[in-house]
Scaffold this active site. Structure first.
Site, short mmCIF file in Angstrom:
data_model
loop_
_atom_site.label_atom_id
_atom_site.label_comp_id
_atom_site.label_asym_id
_atom_site.label_seq_id
_atom_site.Cartn_x
_atom_site.Cartn_y
_atom_site.Cartn_z
N ASP A 33 -4.22 -3.03 0.01
CA ASP A 33 -4.35 -1.57 -0.03
C ASP A 33 -5.78 -1.19 -0.41
O ASP A 33 -6.39 -1.79 -1.31
CB ASP A 33 -3.35 -0.97 -1.02
CG ASP A 33 -3.17 0.53 -0.82
OD1 ASP A 33 -2.07 0.92 -0.39
OD2 ASP A 33 -4.12 1.29 -1.09
N ASN A 89 7.82 4.36 0.30
CA ASN A 89 7.88 5.82 0.26
C ASN A 89 8.34 6.32 1.63
O ASN A 89 7.82 5.88 2.66
CB ASN A 89 6.51 6.40 -0.06
CG ASN A 89 6.04 6.01 -1.45
OD1 ASN A 89 6.83 5.96 -2.39
ND2 ASN A 89 4.76 5.72 -1.60
N HIS A 102 5.75 1.11 5.83
CA HIS A 102 5.05 0.07 5.05
C HIS A 102 5.74 -0.13 3.72
O HIS A 102 6.24 0.81 3.12
CB HIS A 102 3.58 0.43 4.85
CG HIS A 102 3.36 1.79 4.26
ND1 HIS A 102 3.40 2.93 5.04
CD2 HIS A 102 3.12 2.20 3.00
CE1 HIS A 102 3.17 3.99 4.28
NE2 HIS A 102 3.01 3.58 3.02
P1 AMP Z 1 2.13 5.96 1.20
O1 AMP Z 1 1.85 7.08 0.24
O2 AMP Z 1 3.31 5.14 0.79
O3 AMP Z 1 2.19 6.44 2.62
O4 AMP Z 1 0.90 4.97 1.04
C1 AMP Z 1 -0.13 4.81 1.97
C2 AMP Z 1 -1.06 3.77 1.39
O5 AMP Z 1 -1.93 3.35 2.42
C3 AMP Z 1 -1.92 4.26 0.23
O6 AMP Z 1 -1.69 3.44 -0.92
C4 AMP Z 1 -3.35 4.12 0.77
O7 AMP Z 1 -4.28 3.70 -0.22
C5 AMP Z 1 -3.18 3.06 1.84
N1 AMP Z 1 -4.17 3.10 2.90
C6 AMP Z 1 -4.51 4.16 3.68
N2 AMP Z 1 -5.45 3.83 4.57
C7 AMP Z 1 -5.70 2.51 4.37
C8 AMP Z 1 -6.59 1.57 4.98
N3 AMP Z 1 -7.40 1.91 5.99
N4 AMP Z 1 -6.59 0.30 4.52
C9 AMP Z 1 -5.78 -0.07 3.51
N5 AMP Z 1 -4.91 0.77 2.90
C10 AMP Z 1 -4.88 2.04 3.31
#
Ligand code: AMP
Ligand code: ZN
Length: 115
Positions: A33, A89, A102
């Site tokens: 992440d 989530n 995810h």
């Molecule tokens: P959610 O709130 O469960 O949708 O979490 C989305 C997650 O994706 C967050 O923890 C972000 O930090 C992560 N995220 C978003 N864009 C990227 C990226 N390009 N590379 C790695 N993690 C990401």
């Protein structure tokens, strides 16, 4: 839909957006992440574009099971030995920000930013 061209995680799968990969096979990808909540924080995603856990179908059973099996293996491989947390989530009230299913898997010594 196999891939959504506007989806950031589909772009990561396609190699159009960089990521720090932790695992890959023909059905799953795991990467670190970008804003970790704990010393080790990976996201496990299916390579097929499924927006959220609310959208899964019986045909997805195989890779859904593989996601659960991969979580403990990855934590072990990444040196997390004292427990970890798994979070999916789902939807607006579930706090989902990226609409490609995810599983967050995070651990390592506390304190953690979330969880
Ligand atoms: P959610 O709130 O469960 O949708 O979490 C989305 C997650 O994706 C967050 O923890 C972000 O930090 C992560 N995220 C978003 N864009 C990227 C990226 N390009 N590379 C790695 N993690 C990401
Ligand atoms: Zn996607």
């Amino acid at each position: 839909m196999t891939a959504d061209p506007s989806c950031i995680f589909c772009k990561i799968i396609a190699g159009q957006v960089p990521s720090r990969k932790a695992y890959e096979d023909d059905e799953l990808l795991a990467f670190h992440d970008i804003h970790p909540w704990a010393p080790v924080h990976v996201l496990i995603i299916p390579k097929v574009h499924v927006a959220s856990l609310a959208d899964v179908q019986p045909a997805h059973e195989r890779w859904l099971g593989k996601m659960m099996l991969l979580a403990p293996k990855l934590m072990k491989d990444l040196g997390v030995t004292n427990g970890f947390r798994t979070v999916i989530n789902t939807g607006a009230d579930g706090g989902q920000e990226v609409y490609h299913l995810h599983m967050h898997v995070y651990g390592g010594p506390r304190p953690w930013a979330k969880g």
